[in-house]
Design a protein around this motif. Structure first.
Motif, PDB file in Angstrom:
ATOM      1  N   ASP A 104       0.847  -1.189   0.000  1.00  0.00           N
ATOM      2  CA  ASP A 104       0.000   0.000   0.000  1.00  0.00           C
ATOM      3  C   ASP A 104       0.893   1.252   0.000  1.00  0.00           C
ATOM      4  OD1 ASP A 104      -2.890   0.749   0.054  1.00  0.00           O
ATOM      5  OD2 ASP A 104      -2.268   1.867   1.827  1.00  0.00           O
ATOM      6  N   ASP A 105       0.776   2.129   1.009  1.00  0.00           N
ATOM      7  CA  ASP A 105       1.581   3.352   1.035  1.00  0.00           C
ATOM      8  C   ASP A 105       2.729   3.266   2.041  1.00  0.00           C
ATOM      9  OD1 ASP A 105       0.097   3.409   3.363  1.00  0.00           O
ATOM     10  OD2 ASP A 105      -0.637   5.453   3.117  1.00  0.00           O
ATOM     11  N   VAL A 106       3.138   2.048   2.388  1.00  0.00           N
ATOM     12  CA  VAL A 106       4.119   1.833   3.454  1.00  0.00           C
ATOM     13  C   VAL A 106       5.295   1.011   2.954  1.00  0.00           C
ATOM     14  CG1 VAL A 106       4.488   0.597   5.625  1.00  0.00           C
ATOM     15  CG2 VAL A 106       2.466   2.028   5.354  1.00  0.00           C
ATOM     16  N   LYS A 107       6.500   1.419   3.359  1.00  0.00           N
ATOM     17  CA  LYS A 107       7.670   0.585   3.157  1.00  0.00           C
ATOM     18  C   LYS A 107       8.229   0.198   4.524  1.00  0.00           C
ATOM     19  CE  LYS A 107      10.283   4.809   2.205  1.00  0.00           C
ATOM     20  NZ  LYS A 107      10.896   5.615   1.148  1.00  0.00           N
ATOM     21  N   ILE A 108       8.703  -1.019   4.638  1.00  0.00           N
ATOM     22  CA  ILE A 108       9.226  -1.545   5.892  1.00  0.00           C
ATOM     23  C   ILE A 108      10.753  -1.548   5.831  1.00  0.00           C
ATOM     24  CG2 ILE A 108       9.314  -3.504   7.452  1.00  0.00           C
ATOM     25  CD1 ILE A 108       6.608  -2.133   7.391  1.00  0.00           C
ATOM     26  N   GLY A 152       5.326   0.948  21.494  1.00  0.00           N
ATOM     27  CA  GLY A 152       4.119   1.752  21.630  1.00  0.00           C
ATOM     28  C   GLY A 152       3.935   2.697  20.465  1.00  0.00           C
ATOM     29  N   ASP A 153       3.679   3.966  20.761  1.00  0.00           N
ATOM     30  CA  ASP A 153       3.393   4.949  19.720  1.00  0.00           C
ATOM     31  C   ASP A 153       4.629   5.350  18.927  1.00  0.00           C
ATOM     32  OD1 ASP A 153       1.504   6.334  18.335  1.00  0.00           O
ATOM     33  OD2 ASP A 153       1.318   7.996  19.742  1.00  0.00           O
ATOM     34  N   CYS A 154       5.781   4.769  19.228  1.00  0.00           N
ATOM     35  CA  CYS A 154       7.003   5.021  18.454  1.00  0.00           C
ATOM     36  C   CYS A 154       7.346   3.844  17.545  1.00  0.00           C
ATOM     37  CB  CYS A 154       8.172   5.304  19.389  1.00  0.00           C
ATOM     38  SG  CYS A 154       8.034   6.877  20.262  1.00  0.00           S
ATOM     39  N   HIS A 155       6.415   2.903  17.381  1.00  0.00           N
ATOM     40  CA  HIS A 155       6.688   1.729  16.553  1.00  0.00           C
ATOM     41  C   HIS A 155       5.408   1.244  15.883  1.00  0.00           C
ATOM     42  CE1 HIS A 155       7.545  -2.620  15.784  1.00  0.00           C
ATOM     43  NE2 HIS A 155       8.657  -2.079  15.311  1.00  0.00           N
ATOM     44  N   PRO A 156       5.494   0.882  14.593  1.00  0.00           N
ATOM     45  CA  PRO A 156       6.664   0.824  13.717  1.00  0.00           C
ATOM     46  C   PRO A 156       7.150   2.202  13.225  1.00  0.00           C
ATOM     47  CG  PRO A 156       5.005  -0.767  13.029  1.00  0.00           C
ATOM     48  CD  PRO A 156       4.346   0.160  14.015  1.00  0.00           C
ATOM     49  N   ALA A 157       6.217   3.153  13.006  1.00  0.00           N
ATOM     50  CA  ALA A 157       6.635   4.500  12.614  1.00  0.00           C
ATOM     51  C   ALA A 157       7.214   5.209  13.828  1.00  0.00           C
ATOM     52  CB  ALA A 157       5.440   5.282  12.059  1.00  0.00           C
ATOM     53  N   THR A 158       8.265   5.989  13.613  1.00  0.00           N
ATOM     54  CA  THR A 158       8.964   6.585  14.746  1.00  0.00           C
ATOM     55  C   THR A 158       9.386   8.013  14.439  1.00  0.00           C
ATOM     56  OG1 THR A 158      10.920   6.378  16.161  1.00  0.00           O
ATOM     57  CG2 THR A 158      11.153   5.655  13.893  1.00  0.00           C
ATOM     58  N   THR A 160       1.648  13.585  -0.948  1.00  0.00           N
ATOM     59  CA  THR A 160       1.502  12.187  -1.354  1.00  0.00           C
ATOM     60  C   THR A 160       0.925  11.334  -0.233  1.00  0.00           C
ATOM     61  OG1 THR A 160       3.778  11.677  -0.678  1.00  0.00           O
ATOM     62  CG2 THR A 160       3.442  12.397  -2.943  1.00  0.00           C
ATOM     63  N   ARG A 161       0.868  11.894   0.961  1.00  0.00           N
ATOM     64  CA  ARG A 161       0.405  11.119   2.113  1.00  0.00           C
ATOM     65  C   ARG A 161      -1.101  11.199   2.344  1.00  0.00           C
ATOM     66  NH1 ARG A 161       5.001  11.883   6.831  1.00  0.00           N
ATOM     67  NH2 ARG A 161       6.704  10.875   5.689  1.00  0.00           N
ATOM     68  N   ILE A 162      -1.797  11.986   1.531  1.00  0.00           N
ATOM     69  CA  ILE A 162      -3.250  12.083   1.720  1.00  0.00           C
ATOM     70  C   ILE A 162      -3.968  11.776   0.411  1.00  0.00           C
ATOM     71  CG2 ILE A 162      -3.106  13.717   3.628  1.00  0.00           C
ATOM     72  CD1 ILE A 162      -3.836  15.926   1.634  1.00  0.00           C
ATOM     73  N   SER A 163      -5.216  11.339   0.514  1.00  0.00           N
ATOM     74  CA  SER A 163      -6.008  10.972  -0.648  1.00  0.00           C
ATOM     75  C   SER A 163      -6.595  12.205  -1.322  1.00  0.00           C
ATOM     76  CB  SER A 163      -7.142  10.025  -0.223  1.00  0.00           C
ATOM     77  OG  SER A 163      -6.624   8.858   0.380  1.00  0.00           O
ATOM     78  N   PRO A 164      -6.894  12.110  -2.609  1.00  0.00           N
ATOM     79  CA  PRO A 164      -7.489  13.241  -3.327  1.00  0.00           C
ATOM     80  C   PRO A 164      -8.762  13.739  -2.643  1.00  0.00           C
ATOM     81  CG  PRO A 164      -6.843  11.525  -4.869  1.00  0.00           C
ATOM     82  CD  PRO A 164      -6.665  10.948  -3.495  1.00  0.00           C
ATOM     83  N   GLY A 165      -8.888  15.058  -2.534  1.00  0.00           N
ATOM     84  CA  GLY A 165     -10.066  15.651  -1.922  1.00  0.00           C
ATOM     85  C   GLY A 165      -9.969  15.858  -0.428  1.00  0.00           C
ATOM     86  N   ALA A 214       6.741   4.240  -1.731  1.00  0.00           N
ATOM     87  CA  ALA A 214       5.759   4.432  -0.667  1.00  0.00           C
ATOM     88  C   ALA A 214       6.111   5.675   0.139  1.00  0.00           C
ATOM     89  CB  ALA A 214       5.720   3.214   0.255  1.00  0.00           C
ATOM     90  N   PRO A 215       5.116   6.515   0.470  1.00  0.00           N
ATOM     91  CA  PRO A 215       5.409   7.761   1.188  1.00  0.00           C
ATOM     92  C   PRO A 215       5.695   7.584   2.678  1.00  0.00           C
ATOM     93  CG  PRO A 215       3.057   7.594   0.757  1.00  0.00           C
ATOM     94  CD  PRO A 215       3.706   6.447   0.043  1.00  0.00           C
ATOM     95  N   TYR A 216       5.307   6.454   3.251  1.00  0.00           N
ATOM     96  CA  TYR A 216       5.511   6.235   4.679  1.00  0.00           C
ATOM     97  C   TYR A 216       6.492   5.096   4.906  1.00  0.00           C
ATOM     98  CZ  TYR A 216       1.249   8.993   5.133  1.00  0.00           C
ATOM     99  OH  TYR A 216       0.313   9.988   5.051  1.00  0.00           O
ATOM    100  N   ALA A 217       7.180   5.158   6.027  1.00  0.00           N
ATOM    101  CA  ALA A 217       8.128   4.093   6.369  1.00  0.00           C
ATOM    102  C   ALA A 217       8.062   3.806   7.857  1.00  0.00           C
ATOM    103  CB  ALA A 217       9.549   4.487   5.977  1.00  0.00           C
ATOM    104  N   GLY A 218       8.296   2.559   8.191  1.00  0.00           N
ATOM    105  CA  GLY A 218       8.386   2.146   9.585  1.00  0.00           C
ATOM    106  C   GLY A 218       9.401   1.027   9.703  1.00  0.00           C
ATOM    107  N   PHE A 219       9.632   0.557  10.924  1.00  0.00           N
ATOM    108  CA  PHE A 219      10.795  -0.286  11.179  1.00  0.00           C
ATOM    109  C   PHE A 219      10.459  -1.617  11.843  1.00  0.00           C
ATOM    110  CE2 PHE A 219      12.443   3.960  10.758  1.00  0.00           C
ATOM    111  CZ  PHE A 219      13.618   3.772  10.029  1.00  0.00           C
ATOM    112  N   ILE A 220      11.275  -2.594  11.503  1.00  0.00           N
ATOM    113  CA  ILE A 220      11.329  -3.852  12.237  1.00  0.00           C
ATOM    114  C   ILE A 220      12.376  -3.673  13.339  1.00  0.00           C
ATOM    115  CG2 ILE A 220      11.841  -6.320  12.115  1.00  0.00           C
ATOM    116  CD1 ILE A 220      11.167  -6.173   9.110  1.00  0.00           C
TER     117      ILE A 220
END
Length: 636
Positions: free
Chosen positions: A15-19, A346-352, A493-498, A597-603
């Motif tokens: 989708d819009d995420v890269k790991i 918590g709120d710092c994972h996967p996106a940080t 790029t992180r939001i949908s049209p409209g 992908a515009p978003y990234a998070g971590f393992i």
């Protein structure tokens, strides 16, 4: 930071995420005692995961358990298009810690059908629970926004988070206005409670503590913190940890303030951590804090630049382009360090975040100072993964902008984070009797803008070169280009049209960039151009842009210091919310062709204790590369 040979930074994209993965090269340089300390802290960091899931929405844990059950037990064909669509939905939910996008706050819309959902839940013998979850998955209007920030709407009723049950925005505001506050040391009332209304219409708080709400999870966190205590780096760190444990056991916010003060005093520990109910971005009224944790290891070599900033904090405060009424006469306890993340929770994972500045209580910051960290190995992982994306070449205005970014972009980004976290959040002061509540739903956006503007103004300051923090003003030019490019285009790029901008950091960035573009048009400071038929924004006058950033910083500081809600509303709503639909469409199309992908998070790394005669004698580290496996393991 040294790189492991042939390390795979990105493992997958959906989708819009890269790991991504990150390395902790400094871990092997620690003593066995320090590695054991990191292990116990990492266990405490992972033990609160379910708290965040429940905070984000009351259905999240039920849905997650059903998704886990299907993944573990479904015996049907897993190669069909619908099962693959189901798995994408699963990963999106795992990544966001719930059913709403971690950034836009919109509820996910599944690409599989209701009938397929019932095929899945039927196959694992859970038709009844599947039916109970149908509305939360498939009805786009039901609990559609995790955090509602739209002007003119009831922000509490419209938010699908689980901080409030059965109450309205007006009732929440009235409830907390009625508290008797100590003007000298004001407690952050509401930070660690759920607000509810009983059958008789009486509003009350349910406290998050051992023996209260989230008692099981907090009990586990306390257990691991108590295991970690004997391995703490210093006696001061032990003192702070004991206060944190007592706070979790009692829910007493006075103890949280006492812990925050003692945590600030610990400036010598080679290993530090954050663990608690801290950031309020998930609450439209900024009362309730999400649970988060980060375990960090000091990178002594990289700390030189932040040390210089901290030592000169008073100079930066005194020379800030703001009204003298809002300047501190002295700057206390600024601690700024470059760290390598050991584990995210918590709120710092996967996106940080890539930088952190705490505590958030204004009176503690003004009286005792603040701690700032730049998470260098996270930034490094982002840079390594992005180096071949093509985004820079697509959106830069000219070849010189590309050159500047390639040579100085990484350093400019790190210095912006240093200034933002180390000095920006800790700068300025509020007038007497003004509290952060005055700005209500605009507070977080205004505060982030204030720290960003501080960083933007000072990164172009020649003293940065005099102090040996950066080699030339070309670093600042690279960061200015990047900020305008991102604030006006790439982040769309992180939001949908409209859609309009909802997330506070996105609002902050567009507000600054759009305001500067508008105010500088007549002076040709920033020009909107076409490059090969594509929209770009070219900065012609970097010094002129710096002055604009200074002017806006002065106004944003005034808004915060005076608690000017109406001015905050006009500024944010005028520049930070609405999106140029034509430009948005163009940006989305250009970005889509890049396949990024515009978003990234971590393992997270995995820490494994080395046992001898029933005791932990050391800890090993490994870097897993399967996001779903880690999420399933955490679920157990």
């Amino acid at each position: 930071m040294k790189e492991t040979e042939e390390f795979r930074w990105q493992t997958e994209q959906f989708d819009d995420v890269k790991i991504l993965r990150y390395q902790v090269p400094i871990f092997k340089q620690l003593s066995a005692r320090e590695r054991i300390f990191v292990y116990y802290l990492s266990c405490a960091a992972l033990a609160g995961r379910d708290i965040l899931w429940d905070q984000n929405n009351c259905y999240n844990l039920r849905l997650r358990r059903m998704l886990e059950l299907i993944i573990n037990n479904y015996q049907g064909d897993r190669h069909t298009d619908e099962f693959q669509s189901f798995m994408v939905y699963v990963k999106k939910v795992f990544f966001a810690n719930g059913i709403h996008h971690h950034y836009s706050m919109d509820k996910f819309v599944p690409a599989f059908t209701k009938s397929y959902w019932y095929e899945l839940v039927g196959a694992v013998g859970c038709e009844k629970e599947g039916q109970a979850l149908e509305k939360i998955i498939f009805d786009p209007e039901y609990m559609s926004k995790r955090v509602m920030l739209d002007e003119g709407k009831d922000l509490i009723v419209g938010s699908a988070n689980n901080y409030y049950v059965g109450v309205t925005q007006q009732e929440v505001e009235n409830f907390y206005k009625a508290f008797n506050r100590d003007e000298d040391t004001p407690v952050s009332y509401g930070l660690n409670t759920t607000l509810l209304k009983d059958d008789k219409g009486v509003i009350y708080e349910e406290v998050w503590k051992v023996g209260g709400k989230y008692g099981k999870e907090l009990g586990q966190i306390v257990y691991w913190l108590e295991q970690a205590l004997p391995f703490a780096c210093t006696e001061q760190q032990q003192k702070a940890m004991r206060l944190l444990i007592d706070y979790y056991k009692t829910g007493d916010l006075h103890l949280f303030d006492a812990y925050s003060i003692e945590w600030l005093k610990d400036t010598e520990s080679s290993i530090d951590f954050i663990n608690g109910f801290i950031e309020v971005y998930g609450d439209a009224l900024a009362y309730k804090a999400s649970w988060e944790s980060v375990v960090e290891i000091v990178d002594k070599e990289a700390c030189e630049r932040t040390r210089k900033l901290a030592e000169n904090a008073l100079w930066f405060e005194q020379h800030a382009p703001i009204d003298n009424r809002f300047k501190k006469s002295e700057v206390k306890g600024v601690t700024a360090r470059v760290m390598q993340v050991a584990v995210l929770g918590g709120d710092c994972h996967p996106a940080t975040p890539i930088g952190i500045n705490l505590p958030n209580a204004e009176w503690i910051r003004e009286r005792y100072g603040s701690k700032s960290v730049t998470l260098d190995n996270i930034t490094y992982a982002y840079d390594m993964a992005a180096s071949t994306s093509g985004v820079l070449e697509e959106f830069a205005a000219n070849d010189e902008e590309i050159r500047l970014d390639r040579e100085y972009g990484s350093l400019g980004s790190s210095l912006h984070t240093d200034l933002h976290e180390c000095l920006g959040h800790g700068s300025g002061k509020m007038l007497q009797n003004v509290t952060t509540e005055a700005l209500r739903n605009y507070y977080s956006t205004i505060e982030e803008a204030r720290a960003d503007l501080f960083a933007l103004y000072y990164i172009m300051e020649p003293r940065m070169i005099e102090l040996g923090i950066m080699p030339s003003l070309e670093v600042a030019k690279a960061e200015y280009n990047s900020y305008i490019r991102n604030g006006l285009m790439i982040q769309l790029t992180r939001i949908s049209p409209g859609n309009q901008l909802e997330e506070v950091h996105m609002r902050n960035r567009q507000m600054i960039a759009a305001w500067a573009y508008e105010k500088g048009k007549d002076k040709n400071i920033i020009e909107r151009i076409e490059r090969n038929g594509k929209t770009c924004f070219m900065i012609h006058d970097f010094e002129g842009l710096r002055h604009l950033f200074g002017d806006l910083l002065a106004e944003v500081q005034r808004i915060k210091s005076e608690g000017d809600f109406e001015a905050a509303r006009v500024l944010v709503e005028t520049y930070g919310v609405k999106v140029d639909a034509t430009l948005h469409h163009e940006v989305l199309e250009r970005y889509r062709k890049l396949g990024v992908a515009p978003y990234a998070g971590f393992i997270n790394p995995i820490y494994t204790p080395v046992m001898k005669n029933g005791l932990i004698v050391d800890v090993s580290i490994e870097y897993p590369d399967d996001f779903l496996c880690q999420m399933m393991a955490y679920g157990k």
